[in-house]
Design an enzyme around this catalytic site. Structure first.
Site, PDB file in Angstrom:
ATOM      1  N   LYS A  20      36.939  53.398  46.746  1.00 61.15           N
ATOM      2  CA  LYS A  20      36.362  52.109  46.361  1.00 61.15           C
ATOM      3  C   LYS A  20      36.824  51.806  44.951  1.00 61.15           C
ATOM      4  CE  LYS A  20      33.570  48.658  47.041  1.00 61.15           C
ATOM      5  NZ  LYS A  20      34.746  47.806  46.762  1.00 61.15           N
ATOM      6  N   GLN A  34      37.385  55.550  38.017  1.00 57.86           N
ATOM      7  CA  GLN A  34      36.544  55.041  39.101  1.00 57.86           C
ATOM      8  C   GLN A  34      35.849  56.171  39.871  1.00 57.86           C
ATOM      9  OE1 GLN A  34      37.111  51.363  39.595  1.00 57.86           O
ATOM     10  NE2 GLN A  34      35.075  51.526  40.466  1.00 57.86           N
ATOM     11  N   LYS A  53      32.744  57.023  37.769  1.00 58.85           N
ATOM     12  CA  LYS A  53      31.849  55.862  37.727  1.00 58.85           C
ATOM     13  C   LYS A  53      31.116  55.717  39.060  1.00 58.85           C
ATOM     14  CE  LYS A  53      33.854  52.286  36.237  1.00 58.85           C
ATOM     15  NZ  LYS A  53      34.575  51.034  35.976  1.00 58.85           N
ATOM     16  N   LYS A  69      41.927  52.503  43.253  1.00 53.72           N
ATOM     17  CA  LYS A  69      42.244  51.295  42.470  1.00 53.72           C
ATOM     18  C   LYS A  69      43.596  50.782  42.940  1.00 53.72           C
ATOM     19  CE  LYS A  69      40.679  48.686  39.123  1.00 53.72           C
ATOM     20  NZ  LYS A  69      39.299  48.337  38.775  1.00 53.72           N
ATOM     21  N   GLY A 124      37.597  42.962  43.424  1.00 54.89           N
ATOM     22  CA  GLY A 124      38.325  42.262  42.371  1.00 54.89           C
ATOM     23  C   GLY A 124      38.411  43.080  41.081  1.00 54.89           C
ATOM     24  N   ASP A 125      39.186  42.576  40.157  1.00 55.77           N
ATOM     25  CA  ASP A 125      39.298  43.113  38.786  1.00 55.77           C
ATOM     26  C   ASP A 125      40.011  42.005  38.012  1.00 55.77           C
ATOM     27  OD1 ASP A 125      39.038  45.830  37.163  1.00 55.77           O
ATOM     28  OD2 ASP A 125      40.997  45.049  36.641  1.00 55.77           O
ATOM     29  N   THR A 149      28.631  43.095  37.098  1.00 55.72           N
ATOM     30  CA  THR A 149      29.190  43.948  36.038  1.00 55.72           C
ATOM     31  C   THR A 149      28.655  43.520  34.675  1.00 55.72           C
ATOM     32  OG1 THR A 149      31.165  44.166  37.400  1.00 55.72           O
ATOM     33  CG2 THR A 149      31.309  44.957  35.134  1.00 55.72           C
ATOM     34  N   ASN A 204      35.132  37.162  34.303  1.00 61.03           N
ATOM     35  CA  ASN A 204      33.944  37.445  35.105  1.00 61.03           C
ATOM     36  C   ASN A 204      32.932  38.320  34.351  1.00 61.03           C
ATOM     37  OD1 ASN A 204      32.907  39.814  37.192  1.00 61.03           O
ATOM     38  ND2 ASN A 204      32.491  37.738  37.874  1.00 61.03           N
ATOM     39  N   SER A 238      28.895  46.243  44.749  1.00 60.03           N
ATOM     40  CA  SER A 238      29.879  46.243  45.840  1.00 60.03           C
ATOM     41  C   SER A 238      29.426  47.190  46.947  1.00 60.03           C
ATOM     42  CB  SER A 238      31.254  46.683  45.328  1.00 60.03           C
ATOM     43  OG  SER A 238      31.970  45.583  44.814  1.00 60.03           O
TER      44      SER A 238
HETATM   45  P1  NDP Z   1      38.919  38.514  34.451  1.00 65.29           P
HETATM   46  O1  NDP Z   1      40.337  38.359  34.889  1.00 65.29           O
HETATM   47  O2  NDP Z   1      37.877  37.710  35.095  1.00 65.29           O
HETATM   48  O3  NDP Z   1      38.818  38.285  32.884  1.00 65.29           O
HETATM   49  C1  NDP Z   1      39.540  39.042  31.970  1.00 65.29           C
HETATM   50  C2  NDP Z   1      39.320  38.474  30.591  1.00 65.29           C
HETATM   51  O4  NDP Z   1      39.910  39.337  29.637  1.00 65.29           O
HETATM   52  C3  NDP Z   1      39.980  37.116  30.416  1.00 65.29           C
HETATM   53  O5  NDP Z   1      39.251  36.377  29.486  1.00 65.29           O
HETATM   54  C4  NDP Z   1      41.348  37.498  29.877  1.00 65.29           C
HETATM   55  O6  NDP Z   1      41.979  36.469  29.138  1.00 65.29           O
HETATM   56  C5  NDP Z   1      40.974  38.642  28.963  1.00 65.29           C
HETATM   57  N1  NDP Z   1      42.120  39.539  28.796  1.00 65.29           N
HETATM   58  C6  NDP Z   1      42.892  40.075  29.771  1.00 65.29           C
HETATM   59  N2  NDP Z   1      43.875  40.806  29.241  1.00 65.29           N
HETATM   60  C7  NDP Z   1      43.709  40.731  27.914  1.00 65.29           C
HETATM   61  C8  NDP Z   1      44.425  41.264  26.815  1.00 65.29           C
HETATM   62  N3  NDP Z   1      45.511  42.031  27.000  1.00 65.29           N
HETATM   63  N4  NDP Z   1      43.946  40.982  25.575  1.00 65.29           N
HETATM   64  C9  NDP Z   1      42.840  40.219  25.405  1.00 65.29           C
HETATM   65  N5  NDP Z   1      42.155  39.672  26.407  1.00 65.29           N
HETATM   66  C10 NDP Z   1      42.584  39.923  27.633  1.00 65.29           C
HETATM   67  O7  NDP Z   1      38.614  40.100  34.603  1.00 65.29           O
HETATM   68  P2  NDP Z   1      37.198  40.808  34.660  1.00 65.29           P
HETATM   69  O8  NDP Z   1      36.214  40.101  33.812  1.00 65.29           O
HETATM   70  O9  NDP Z   1      36.900  41.076  36.081  1.00 65.29           O
HETATM   71  O10 NDP Z   1      37.559  42.226  34.010  1.00 65.29           O
HETATM   72  C11 NDP Z   1      37.457  42.462  32.610  1.00 65.29           C
HETATM   73  C12 NDP Z   1      37.393  43.974  32.365  1.00 65.29           C
HETATM   74  O11 NDP Z   1      36.241  44.504  33.036  1.00 65.29           O
HETATM   75  C13 NDP Z   1      38.574  44.789  32.874  1.00 65.29           C
HETATM   76  O12 NDP Z   1      38.785  45.903  32.021  1.00 65.29           O
HETATM   77  C14 NDP Z   1      38.079  45.280  34.220  1.00 65.29           C
HETATM   78  O13 NDP Z   1      38.761  46.458  34.647  1.00 65.29           O
HETATM   79  C15 NDP Z   1      36.631  45.577  33.888  1.00 65.29           C
HETATM   80  N6  NDP Z   1      35.724  45.652  35.033  1.00 65.29           N
HETATM   81  C16 NDP Z   1      35.578  44.586  35.883  1.00 65.29           C
HETATM   82  C17 NDP Z   1      34.706  44.668  36.934  1.00 65.29           C
HETATM   83  C18 NDP Z   1      34.417  43.490  37.810  1.00 65.29           C
HETATM   84  O14 NDP Z   1      33.466  43.597  38.608  1.00 65.29           O
HETATM   85  N7  NDP Z   1      35.117  42.397  37.706  1.00 65.29           N
HETATM   86  C19 NDP Z   1      33.977  45.919  37.233  1.00 65.29           C
HETATM   87  C20 NDP Z   1      34.125  46.942  36.214  1.00 65.29           C
HETATM   88  C21 NDP Z   1      35.007  46.797  35.188  1.00 65.29           C
HETATM   89  P3  NDP Z   1      43.139  35.591  29.828  1.00 65.29           P
HETATM   90  O15 NDP Z   1      42.438  34.588  30.650  1.00 65.29           O
HETATM   91  O16 NDP Z   1      43.871  35.016  28.672  1.00 65.29           O
HETATM   92  O17 NDP Z   1      44.000  36.532  30.633  1.00 65.29           O
END
Ligand code: NDP
Length: 456
Positions: free
Chosen positions: A100, A121, A124, A136, A175-176, A220, A251, A388
């Site tokens: 997962k 993961q 976690k 992943k 998603g991620d 999250t 997200n 999830s």
């Molecule tokens: P999204 O794609 O929804 O959002 C990512 C955000 O981070 C965007 O604002 C993006 O900006 C910014 N970002 C991405 N890359 C960079 C970078 N190199 N430098 C600065 N900002 C950056 O992803 P999520 O919110 O889903 O995921 C965010 C983090 O949370 C990740 O590390 C993910 O692995 C982790 N996570 C997510 C989960 C989930 O349920 N979604 C669960 C557990 C962990 P821009 O739009 O400019 O790309």
């Protein structure tokens, strides 16, 4: 030269020998090395107390994925040109249950990033208490700037290969970064078409109309805020009246901002990969949602509607804004040692890692040495995968729970993760250190099951 591994080694020698092997077998994969080091360093007391982990060579087995798939993803862009991306799925560990873990679509995706995320993961998912193993995947495809049709064609091509390896009882992606409801919908549609049946449990993060769970979108971000709340309450503190900085505006960030605000905090800054906004009056979340979730625009647009706010190009500057609580929710290694020192100098009291591995090893050291409450990613952001798993349960039972029911379960899971991590930190001689506590609590359960399953 790589040291040999024997049953007679001390815990420290064993950990070092396996780490050396990880470096030599996975050359150039710096993010994966970093994730392994972060976990290994904190496992030494658990391995000293449980020599059977050395006898069964658990560490060398756990750093080797059970299966890795790389594949070609060809697709046609809107101009009729053939584009080619690379797809990945790492099925890391199925001791506890089906693999997962999310799918990430971002140009930086490579084997190292997917392996670091998959490795994290495992622990976690173990911490959530749900029956899920670790995996992943993703692609170096960049959904930014692509039309809906291009995203759809890419997702269909990606799933045309991925479907062979996944299933509701084998591997359940979600998603991620770069993969939200739109992408999950296109991938689910293609899976359903190929498999000639509606196996709702094959993906999570689905739309509410076709098997998704209420609260999954929020899970999250909300979970991270709940986890930090437990840390704060353990010291007689709370969100009420605090100033919070959240990085990212995707997200995780959006729902961390929402819950922190509901609990009485003022969130003054957020960002995207180009820069950050500062709004001393508190972020207008409805505006951020409109810009990022609906219009898919840059965060710089925020200041057009809120002229009292400021936009600054570049990402690291966000950590120089004084705050009580910092929630890094964007990406890996976004807080380095220097940024950590600035946060500490400005009086930060708590860090909650919403993103995966957002703090470098040096930054974590700075926070722990300064006595800052530190919620590591695999504990603080486990709420997403936990919900999830609840989505999988609802799909199996053909039921839908209410928002309140799922939110209450999420809240309880985050409390349990905090309590179990705190107890493990105490038991193994590092009271208050949730990095050690979360790593050991997550690891021992997986290790014990691996021993029970024999050498497989
Ligand atoms: P999204 O794609 O929804 O959002 C990512 C955000 O981070 C965007 O604002 C993006 O900006 C910014 N970002 C991405 N890359 C960079 C970078 N190199 N430098 C600065 N900002 C950056 O992803 P999520 O919110 O889903 O995921 C965010 C983090 O949370 C990740 O590390 C993910 O692995 C982790 N996570 C997510 C989960 C989930 O349920 N979604 C669960 C557990 C962990 P821009 O739009 O400019 O790309």
């Amino acid at each position: 030269m790589v040291s040999t591994i024997t049953k007679e080694q001390t815990a420290k020698e064993y950990v070092q020998a396996v780490y050396d092997k990880v470096i030599s077998r996975n050359q150039g994969e710096s993010e994966f090395h970093q994730a392994v080091k972060e976990i290994f360093d904190s496992l030494i007391p658990a391995i000293e107390a449980n020599p059977q982990y050395i006898k069964h060579n658990i560490l060398e087995r756990i750093v080797e994925p059970e299966r890795v798939v790389y594949f070609r993803v060809p697709w046609l862009d809107d101009n009729g040109n053939v584009q080619v991306n690379r797809g990945f799925r790492v099925q890391f560990n199925s001791a506890i249950g089906p693999y997962k873990g999310g799918l990430r679509f971002h140009p930086s995706v490579n084997a190292s990033i997917i392996k670091f995320l998959g490795f994290e993961q495992i622990f976690k998912n173990s911490l959530t208490g749900q029956p899920i193993g670790g995996g992943k995947g993703g692609s170096d495809f960049d959904p930014k700037g692509k039309s809906d049709n291009e995203v759809m064609r890419f997702c269909q091509s990606f799933m045309t290969e991925l479907y062979r390896y996944i299933g509701p009882d084998t591997d359940v992606p979600a998603g991620d970064i770069g993969v939200g409801g739109r992408e999950i919908g296109y991938m689910f549609g293609q899976y359903k078409r190929i498999r000639s049946g509606n196996e709702a449990g094959v993906l999570t993060g689905k739309g509410l109309l076709y098997g998704g769970s209420l609260t999954r979108t929020e899970a999250t971000g909300y979970g991270c805020v709940y986890f930090v709340n437990e840390m704060l309450e353990s010291k007689g503190l709370s969100y009420e009246g605090s100033t919070v900085v959240v990085s990212g505006s995707g997200n995780v960030s959006i729902y961390a901002i929402e819950k922190a605000t509901q609990l009485g905090a003022k969130v003054v800054a957020c960002s995207d990969s180009n820069g950050y906004i500062y709004d001393a009056d508190g972020i207008d979340l409805a505006l951020v949602k409109q810009l990022k979730e609906v219009d898919r625009k840059r965060i710089s647009e925020y200041v057009k509607s809120r002229p009292q706010a400021t936009y600054t190009e570049g990402c690291t500057g966000i950590w120089s804004i004084p705050c009580d609580i910092a929630l890094p929710c964007a990406t890996q290694n976004e807080i380095n040692e220097e940024s950590a020192k600035v946060l500490v100098a400005n009086g930060v009291k708590a860090i909650g890692e919403g993103a995966n591995m957002p703090s470098t090893l040096e930054a974590i050291e700075v926070f722990l040495n300064a006595g800052v409450l530190f919620g590591p990613a695999k504990a603080a952001n486990a709420g997403g995968v936990a919900v999830s798993a609840l989505e999988m349960s609802q799909n199996s039972m053909r039921q839908s729970w209410t928002f309140e029911e799922v939110d209450a379960k999420l809240h309880q899971i985050m409390k349990n993760i905090f309590n179990n991590s705190t107890a493990a930190a105490e038991k193994y001689g590092h009271p208050g250190n949730l990095v050690v506590g979360a790593n050991i609590a997550g690891f021992t359960k997986v290790a014990d099951i691996m021993i029970a399953h024999g050498v497989v």
